[in-house]
Design a protein around this motif. Structure first.
Motif, PDB file in Angstrom:
ATOM      1  N   CYS A  93       0.796  -1.226   0.000  1.00  0.00           N
ATOM      2  CA  CYS A  93       0.000   0.000   0.000  1.00  0.00           C
ATOM      3  C   CYS A  93       0.832   1.282   0.000  1.00  0.00           C
ATOM      4  CB  CYS A  93      -0.961   0.012   1.186  1.00  0.00           C
ATOM      5  SG  CYS A  93      -0.135   0.200   2.792  1.00  0.00           S
ATOM      6  N   GLY A  94       2.138   1.164   0.285  1.00  0.00           N
ATOM      7  CA  GLY A  94       3.006   2.334   0.269  1.00  0.00           C
ATOM      8  C   GLY A  94       2.989   3.169   1.531  1.00  0.00           C
ATOM      9  N   ARG A  95       2.215   2.740   2.529  1.00  0.00           N
ATOM     10  CA  ARG A  95       2.190   3.480   3.798  1.00  0.00           C
ATOM     11  C   ARG A  95       3.324   3.001   4.708  1.00  0.00           C
ATOM     12  NH1 ARG A  95      -4.110   2.723   4.894  1.00  0.00           N
ATOM     13  NH2 ARG A  95      -3.680   1.082   3.436  1.00  0.00           N
ATOM     14  N   PRO A  96       3.656   3.814   5.718  1.00  0.00           N
ATOM     15  CA  PRO A  96       4.709   3.396   6.648  1.00  0.00           C
ATOM     16  C   PRO A  96       4.308   2.143   7.426  1.00  0.00           C
ATOM     17  CG  PRO A  96       4.256   5.746   6.870  1.00  0.00           C
ATOM     18  CD  PRO A  96       3.186   5.164   5.982  1.00  0.00           C
ATOM     19  N   ILE A  97       5.293   1.300   7.676  1.00  0.00           N
ATOM     20  CA  ILE A  97       5.089   0.106   8.508  1.00  0.00           C
ATOM     21  C   ILE A  97       5.258   0.546   9.961  1.00  0.00           C
ATOM     22  CG2 ILE A  97       5.961  -2.193   9.087  1.00  0.00           C
ATOM     23  CD1 ILE A  97       6.996  -2.377   6.176  1.00  0.00           C
ATOM     24  N   ASP A  98       4.347   0.119  10.801  1.00  0.00           N
ATOM     25  CA  ASP A  98       4.375   0.480  12.226  1.00  0.00           C
ATOM     26  C   ASP A  98       5.735   0.130  12.836  1.00  0.00           C
ATOM     27  OD1 ASP A  98       4.072   0.372  15.081  1.00  0.00           O
ATOM     28  OD2 ASP A  98       1.913   0.263  14.810  1.00  0.00           O
ATOM     29  N   SER A 107      12.688  -7.331   9.170  1.00  0.00           N
ATOM     30  CA  SER A 107      12.706  -7.517   7.713  1.00  0.00           C
ATOM     31  C   SER A 107      11.316  -7.468   7.094  1.00  0.00           C
ATOM     32  CB  SER A 107      13.386  -8.842   7.367  1.00  0.00           C
ATOM     33  OG  SER A 107      12.667  -9.918   7.916  1.00  0.00           O
ATOM     34  N   ALA A 108      10.323  -7.011   7.852  1.00  0.00           N
ATOM     35  CA  ALA A 108       8.948  -6.946   7.344  1.00  0.00           C
ATOM     36  C   ALA A 108       8.874  -6.069   6.099  1.00  0.00           C
ATOM     37  CB  ALA A 108       8.010  -6.409   8.421  1.00  0.00           C
ATOM     38  N   THR A 109       8.110  -6.524   5.128  1.00  0.00           N
ATOM     39  CA  THR A 109       7.929  -5.751   3.891  1.00  0.00           C
ATOM     40  C   THR A 109       6.530  -5.160   3.786  1.00  0.00           C
ATOM     41  OG1 THR A 109       7.251  -7.720   2.671  1.00  0.00           O
ATOM     42  CG2 THR A 109       9.596  -7.145   2.610  1.00  0.00           C
ATOM     43  N   THR A 110       5.633  -5.582   4.677  1.00  0.00           N
ATOM     44  CA  THR A 110       4.257  -5.095   4.624  1.00  0.00           C
ATOM     45  C   THR A 110       3.803  -4.609   5.989  1.00  0.00           C
ATOM     46  OG1 THR A 110       3.411  -7.318   5.058  1.00  0.00           O
ATOM     47  CG2 THR A 110       3.565  -6.657   2.747  1.00  0.00           C
ATOM     48  N   CYS A 111       2.834  -3.710   5.975  1.00  0.00           N
ATOM     49  CA  CYS A 111       2.206  -3.260   7.218  1.00  0.00           C
ATOM     50  C   CYS A 111       1.283  -4.376   7.705  1.00  0.00           C
ATOM     51  CB  CYS A 111       1.442  -1.971   6.986  1.00  0.00           C
ATOM     52  SG  CYS A 111       0.067  -2.084   5.829  1.00  0.00           S
ATOM     53  N   VAL A 112       0.824  -4.264   8.930  1.00  0.00           N
ATOM     54  CA  VAL A 112      -0.023  -5.309   9.506  1.00  0.00           C
ATOM     55  C   VAL A 112      -1.309  -5.509   8.702  1.00  0.00           C
ATOM     56  CG1 VAL A 112      -1.356  -6.005  11.538  1.00  0.00           C
ATOM     57  CG2 VAL A 112       0.968  -5.111  11.820  1.00  0.00           C
ATOM     58  N   PRO A 113      -2.039  -4.444   8.344  1.00  0.00           N
ATOM     59  CA  PRO A 113      -3.262  -4.678   7.556  1.00  0.00           C
ATOM     60  C   PRO A 113      -2.999  -5.427   6.246  1.00  0.00           C
ATOM     61  CG  PRO A 113      -3.254  -2.445   8.406  1.00  0.00           C
ATOM     62  CD  PRO A 113      -1.894  -3.025   8.695  1.00  0.00           C
ATOM     63  N   CYS A 114      -1.914  -5.091   5.547  1.00  0.00           N
ATOM     64  CA  CYS A 114      -1.630  -5.753   4.269  1.00  0.00           C
ATOM     65  C   CYS A 114      -1.130  -7.172   4.467  1.00  0.00           C
ATOM     66  CB  CYS A 114      -0.617  -4.939   3.467  1.00  0.00           C
ATOM     67  SG  CYS A 114      -1.320  -3.396   2.811  1.00  0.00           S
ATOM     68  N   ALA A 115      -0.567  -7.468   5.629  1.00  0.00           N
ATOM     69  CA  ALA A 115      -0.077  -8.825   5.932  1.00  0.00           C
ATOM     70  C   ALA A 115      -1.196  -9.725   6.449  1.00  0.00           C
ATOM     71  CB  ALA A 115       1.039  -8.766   6.962  1.00  0.00           C
ATOM     72  N   SER A 116      -2.331  -9.136   6.752  1.00  0.00           N
ATOM     73  CA  SER A 116      -3.447  -9.898   7.309  1.00  0.00           C
ATOM     74  C   SER A 116      -3.964 -10.934   6.323  1.00  0.00           C
ATOM     75  CB  SER A 116      -4.569  -8.932   7.676  1.00  0.00           C
ATOM     76  OG  SER A 116      -5.751  -9.628   7.996  1.00  0.00           O
ATOM     77  N   PRO A 117      -4.273 -12.154   6.819  1.00  0.00           N
ATOM     78  CA  PRO A 117      -4.786 -13.195   5.925  1.00  0.00           C
ATOM     79  C   PRO A 117      -6.103 -12.785   5.239  1.00  0.00           C
ATOM     80  CG  PRO A 117      -4.320 -14.094   8.099  1.00  0.00           C
ATOM     81  CD  PRO A 117      -4.111 -12.617   8.175  1.00  0.00           C
ATOM     82  N   THR A 118      -6.874 -11.918   5.867  1.00  0.00           N
ATOM     83  CA  THR A 118      -8.141 -11.504   5.252  1.00  0.00           C
ATOM     84  C   THR A 118      -7.908 -10.582   4.066  1.00  0.00           C
ATOM     85  OG1 THR A 118      -8.338  -9.643   6.800  1.00  0.00           O
ATOM     86  CG2 THR A 118      -9.423 -11.715   7.406  1.00  0.00           C
ATOM     87  N   ARG A 119      -6.738  -9.981   4.010  1.00  0.00           N
ATOM     88  CA  ARG A 119      -6.390  -9.081   2.903  1.00  0.00           C
ATOM     89  C   ARG A 119      -6.030  -9.857   1.654  1.00  0.00           C
ATOM     90  NH1 ARG A 119      -5.070  -3.311   2.098  1.00  0.00           N
ATOM     91  NH2 ARG A 119      -4.064  -3.385   0.083  1.00  0.00           N
ATOM     92  N   ARG A 120      -5.519 -11.044   1.829  1.00  0.00           N
ATOM     93  CA  ARG A 120      -5.002 -11.848   0.693  1.00  0.00           C
ATOM     94  C   ARG A 120      -6.089 -12.379  -0.144  1.00  0.00           C
ATOM     95  NH1 ARG A 120      -0.391 -14.942   4.156  1.00  0.00           N
ATOM     96  NH2 ARG A 120       0.574 -13.072   4.835  1.00  0.00           N
TER      97      ARG A 120
END
Length: 120
Positions: A93-98, A107-120
């Motif tokens: 999404c291009g937003r900052p990762i918490d 080494s996280a590449t995604t924020c929590v909302p984008c990493a959520s299984p419901t997002r996939r």
């Protein structure tokens, strides 16, 4: 894009990389010991009760090696993102990762909302 600052301190990544390299070295030593043990014995893994244990343990160590190598690739990629100024920015999404997420998983590449299984 962001620039490395206190939140983007690559020290945690370097420490994780160093720990991963040390773990990989230990796993390689273990693997070599299992290979040597099976080479020095005339045990038939299929028919020897101890043979299955050696084969199983060797396979476990090989799996741990692959996982550690993959983790090291993730850390190296994160260090590249730090150098390019893209560290801490979600690749989806291009937003900052918490910062709390980065503290737990540098080494996280995604924020929590984008990493959520419901997002996939």
């Amino acid at each position: 894009m962001t620039t490395p600052g206190p939140r983007h301190d690559p020290a945690a990544l370097r420490a994780e990389r160093d720990a991963g390299l040390a773990r990989l070295a230990r796993l390689r030593e273990e693997h070599a010991a299992f290979v040597a043990a099976s080479r020095d014995s005339n045990a038939d893994d299929e028919h020897d009760p101890e043979g299955a244990t050696i084969a199983f343990e060797r396979a476990q160590v090989e799996t741990l090696q692959r996982e550690t190598e993959a983790r090291l690739r993730d850390v190296d990629a994160a260090l590249e993102r730090v150098a390019s100024g893209a560290y801490g920015v979600c690749t989806v999404c291009g937003r900052p990762i918490d910062p709390a997420r980065l503290a737990v998983r540098p080494s996280a590449t995604t924020c929590v909302p984008c990493a959520s299984p419901t997002r996939r």
